[in-house]
Design a protein around this motif. Structure first.
Motif, PDB file in Angstrom:
ATOM      1  N   LEU A 144       0.827  -1.206   0.000  1.00 23.35           N
ATOM      2  CA  LEU A 144       0.000   0.000   0.000  1.00 23.35           C
ATOM      3  C   LEU A 144       0.865   1.261   0.000  1.00 23.35           C
ATOM      4  O   LEU A 144       0.542   2.250  -0.669  1.00 23.35           O
ATOM      5  CB  LEU A 144      -0.925  -0.006   1.213  1.00 23.35           C
ATOM      6  N   MET A 145       1.967   1.221   0.731  1.00 20.40           N
ATOM      7  CA  MET A 145       2.869   2.368   0.740  1.00 20.40           C
ATOM      8  C   MET A 145       3.494   2.575  -0.638  1.00 20.40           C
ATOM      9  O   MET A 145       3.598   3.713  -1.116  1.00 20.40           O
ATOM     10  CB  MET A 145       3.956   2.167   1.806  1.00 20.40           C
ATOM     11  N   ARG A 146       3.901   1.493  -1.285  1.00 20.67           N
ATOM     12  CA  ARG A 146       4.478   1.605  -2.624  1.00 20.67           C
ATOM     13  C   ARG A 146       3.468   2.204  -3.599  1.00 20.67           C
ATOM     14  O   ARG A 146       3.806   3.065  -4.422  1.00 20.67           O
ATOM     15  CB  ARG A 146       4.932   0.221  -3.096  1.00 20.67           C
ATOM     16  N   ASN A 147       2.224   1.759  -3.513  1.00 15.80           N
ATOM     17  CA  ASN A 147       1.192   2.271  -4.416  1.00 15.80           C
ATOM     18  C   ASN A 147       0.943   3.762  -4.193  1.00 15.80           C
ATOM     19  O   ASN A 147       0.705   4.514  -5.155  1.00 15.80           O
ATOM     20  CB  ASN A 147      -0.112   1.495  -4.219  1.00 15.80           C
ATOM     21  N   THR A 148       0.987   4.199  -2.948  1.00 14.75           N
ATOM     22  CA  THR A 148       0.779   5.626  -2.685  1.00 14.75           C
ATOM     23  C   THR A 148       1.970   6.456  -3.170  1.00 14.75           C
ATOM     24  O   THR A 148       1.780   7.574  -3.654  1.00 14.75           O
ATOM     25  CB  THR A 148       0.542   5.900  -1.186  1.00 14.75           C
ATOM     26  N   SER A 177       2.008   9.986  -6.169  1.00 15.71           N
ATOM     27  CA  SER A 177       2.431  11.233  -5.516  1.00 15.71           C
ATOM     28  C   SER A 177       2.142  11.222  -4.026  1.00 15.71           C
ATOM     29  O   SER A 177       1.724  12.210  -3.443  1.00 15.71           O
ATOM     30  CB  SER A 177       1.759  12.438  -6.185  1.00 15.71           C
ATOM     31  N   TRP A 178       2.352  10.047  -3.404  1.00 10.20           N
ATOM     32  CA  TRP A 178       2.194   9.859  -1.966  1.00 10.20           C
ATOM     33  C   TRP A 178       0.753  10.025  -1.504  1.00 10.20           C
ATOM     34  O   TRP A 178       0.478  10.357  -0.347  1.00 10.20           O
ATOM     35  CB  TRP A 178       3.096  10.809  -1.179  1.00 10.20           C
ATOM     36  N   THR A 179      -0.200   9.790  -2.392  1.00  8.49           N
ATOM     37  CA  THR A 179      -1.618   9.895  -2.054  1.00  8.49           C
ATOM     38  C   THR A 179      -2.296   8.550  -2.285  1.00  8.49           C
ATOM     39  O   THR A 179      -2.036   7.888  -3.294  1.00  8.49           O
ATOM     40  CB  THR A 179      -2.306  10.972  -2.906  1.00  8.49           C
ATOM     41  N   HIS A 180      -3.154   8.148  -1.361  1.00  8.20           N
ATOM     42  CA  HIS A 180      -3.830   6.854  -1.455  1.00  8.20           C
ATOM     43  C   HIS A 180      -4.966   6.928  -2.476  1.00  8.20           C
ATOM     44  O   HIS A 180      -5.995   7.569  -2.225  1.00  8.20           O
ATOM     45  CB  HIS A 180      -4.380   6.454  -0.080  1.00  8.20           C
ATOM     46  N   CYS A 181      -4.763   6.308  -3.624  1.00  7.90           N
ATOM     47  CA  CYS A 181      -5.766   6.302  -4.699  1.00  7.90           C
ATOM     48  C   CYS A 181      -5.952   4.875  -5.189  1.00  7.90           C
ATOM     49  O   CYS A 181      -5.503   4.517  -6.296  1.00  7.90           O
ATOM     50  CB  CYS A 181      -5.333   7.204  -5.843  1.00  7.90           C
ATOM     51  N   SER A 225      -1.912   0.513  14.292  1.00  7.29           N
ATOM     52  CA  SER A 225      -2.813   0.635  13.148  1.00  7.29           C
ATOM     53  C   SER A 225      -2.347   1.746  12.216  1.00  7.29           C
ATOM     54  O   SER A 225      -2.068   2.870  12.658  1.00  7.29           O
ATOM     55  CB  SER A 225      -4.237   0.926  13.639  1.00  7.29           C
ATOM     56  N   TYR A 226      -2.283   1.429  10.921  1.00  3.15           N
ATOM     57  CA  TYR A 226      -1.899   2.414   9.898  1.00  3.15           C
ATOM     58  C   TYR A 226      -3.057   2.580   8.918  1.00  3.15           C
ATOM     59  O   TYR A 226      -3.514   1.606   8.312  1.00  3.15           O
ATOM     60  CB  TYR A 226      -0.630   1.969   9.174  1.00  3.15           C
ATOM     61  N   GLU A 227      -3.527   3.828   8.809  1.00  6.61           N
ATOM     62  CA  GLU A 227      -4.715   4.133   8.025  1.00  6.61           C
ATOM     63  C   GLU A 227      -4.333   4.729   6.671  1.00  6.61           C
ATOM     64  O   GLU A 227      -3.540   5.667   6.586  1.00  6.61           O
ATOM     65  CB  GLU A 227      -5.601   5.132   8.777  1.00  6.61           C
ATOM     66  N   PHE A 228      -4.940   4.182   5.622  1.00  7.96           N
ATOM     67  CA  PHE A 228      -4.787   4.725   4.268  1.00  7.96           C
ATOM     68  C   PHE A 228      -6.152   5.268   3.862  1.00  7.96           C
ATOM     69  O   PHE A 228      -7.100   4.496   3.651  1.00  7.96           O
ATOM     70  CB  PHE A 228      -4.350   3.633   3.289  1.00  7.96           C
ATOM     71  N   ILE A 229      -6.258   6.587   3.781  1.00  7.32           N
ATOM     72  CA  ILE A 229      -7.521   7.252   3.488  1.00  7.32           C
ATOM     73  C   ILE A 229      -7.516   7.718   2.031  1.00  7.32           C
ATOM     74  O   ILE A 229      -6.547   8.339   1.568  1.00  7.32           O
ATOM     75  CB  ILE A 229      -7.748   8.465   4.415  1.00  7.32           C
ATOM     76  N   VAL A 230      -8.594   7.417   1.328  1.00 13.15           N
ATOM     77  CA  VAL A 230      -8.693   7.748  -0.093  1.00 13.15           C
ATOM     78  C   VAL A 230      -8.463   9.244  -0.312  1.00 13.15           C
ATOM     79  O   VAL A 230      -9.040  10.090   0.381  1.00 13.15           O
ATOM     80  CB  VAL A 230     -10.070   7.330  -0.658  1.00 13.15           C
ATOM     81  N   GLU A 231      -7.589   9.524  -1.265  1.00  9.69           N
ATOM     82  CA  GLU A 231      -7.239  10.895  -1.686  1.00  9.69           C
ATOM     83  C   GLU A 231      -6.545  11.702  -0.593  1.00  9.69           C
ATOM     84  O   GLU A 231      -6.462  12.932  -0.683  1.00  9.69           O
ATOM     85  CB  GLU A 231      -8.474  11.638  -2.211  1.00  9.69           C
ATOM     86  N   LYS A 232      -6.023  11.025   0.416  1.00 15.86           N
ATOM     87  CA  LYS A 232      -5.273  11.703   1.464  1.00 15.86           C
ATOM     88  C   LYS A 232      -3.806  11.255   1.405  1.00 15.86           C
ATOM     89  O   LYS A 232      -3.512  10.092   1.161  1.00 15.86           O
ATOM     90  CB  LYS A 232      -5.842  11.389   2.848  1.00 15.86           C
ATOM     91  N   PRO A 233      -2.871  12.188   1.636  1.00 17.02           N
ATOM     92  CA  PRO A 233      -1.450  11.822   1.611  1.00 17.02           C
ATOM     93  C   PRO A 233      -1.055  11.027   2.847  1.00 17.02           C
ATOM     94  O   PRO A 233      -1.697  11.137   3.905  1.00 17.02           O
ATOM     95  CB  PRO A 233      -0.746  13.184   1.580  1.00 17.02           C
ATOM     96  N   LEU A 234      -0.001  10.241   2.714  1.00 13.49           N
ATOM     97  CA  LEU A 234       0.528   9.522   3.871  1.00 13.49           C
ATOM     98  C   LEU A 234       1.213  10.510   4.803  1.00 13.49           C
ATOM     99  O   LEU A 234       1.928  11.402   4.367  1.00 13.49           O
ATOM    100  CB  LEU A 234       1.552   8.471   3.419  1.00 13.49           C
TER     101      LEU A 234
END
Length: 214
Positions: A158-162, A166-170, A185-194
């Motif tokens: 998931l980190m690689r994909n973000t 451009s470091w954004t979860h899409c 817990s590590y949260e990946f929120i749609v359209e939000k940067p890590l």
């Protein structure tokens, strides 16, 4: 002068893992002297040690030079003080991104080669499917299944994909994602940067990757 404590800690942390990878590679050579040089199991550890050389040297440069506005002044006369924080942060982010991509790329390449050797009829090409096939709990293909492989690889994927976005979860499925790694817990929120990619986390992930490939 910029604070360098976290750079020192990160540099020595990643260097310790790099040396551990070199030691692991030597142990494999001693334990399995008949493995060819390009054996995927051996090459995975060898590449990991090589991959970690770049962040170690980069962190050294950050520690020795990038903390000093006068050093930046040589790059941008008249703007060194203004560029120091921004420039080091941008460089640091680039080093982190490269490490994330290369850690997963090494695993993906190695796992694919190993799975194809074990099952020449394999048609899986997505990394997640390759991992599930190679590391499945029932009728495992390997004699020893690495501990905590699933959260490590899920978080790294998931980190690689973000990073690639451009470091954004899409994600393709348009959904948020949560990974529990090392009890956190590590949260990946749609359209939000890590906002959680620290060197402490990357150190934990890299150690887990080493345990998976050794």
């Amino acid at each position: 002068m910029l604070q360098t404590d976290w750079v020192v800690k990160a540099e020595f942390q990643i260097e310790a893992i790099r040396k551990a990878a070199e030691n692991g590679l030597q142990a494999l050579k001693n334990d399995y002297p008949n493995w060819p040089y390009n054996d995927a199991r051996r090459a995975a550890v060898m590449r990991l040690a090589s991959i970690l050389f770049f962040p170690v040297v980069s962190l050294y440069v950050m520690r020795m030079h990038m903390h000093d506005p006068d050093w930046w002044e040589q790059y941008a006369p008249g703007s060194g003080v203004d560029m120091a924080n921004h420039g080091r942060d941008a460089f640091d982010r680039g080093v982190k991104g490269r490490l994330i991509v290369e850690l997963l790329g090494n695993l993906e390449h190695s796992f694919r080669l190993i799975l194809n050797q074990l099952d020449p009829t394999n048609t899986d090409w997505k990394f997640q499917k390759i991992c599930q096939s190679l590391l499945r709990p029932s009728h495992p293909r390997l004699d020893k299944i690495p501990a905590e492989w699933e959260p490590t690889l899920q978080l790294l994927r998931l980190m690689r994909n973000t990073v690639h976005n451009s470091w954004t979860h899409c994600p393709e499925n348009g959904k948020n994602a949560t990974v529990i790694f090392k009890g956190k817990s590590y949260e990946f929120i749609v359209e939000k940067p890590l906002d959680f990619v620290s060197w402490d986390l990357l150190g934990d992930i890299t150690r887990s990757v080493l345990q998976i490939v050794v």
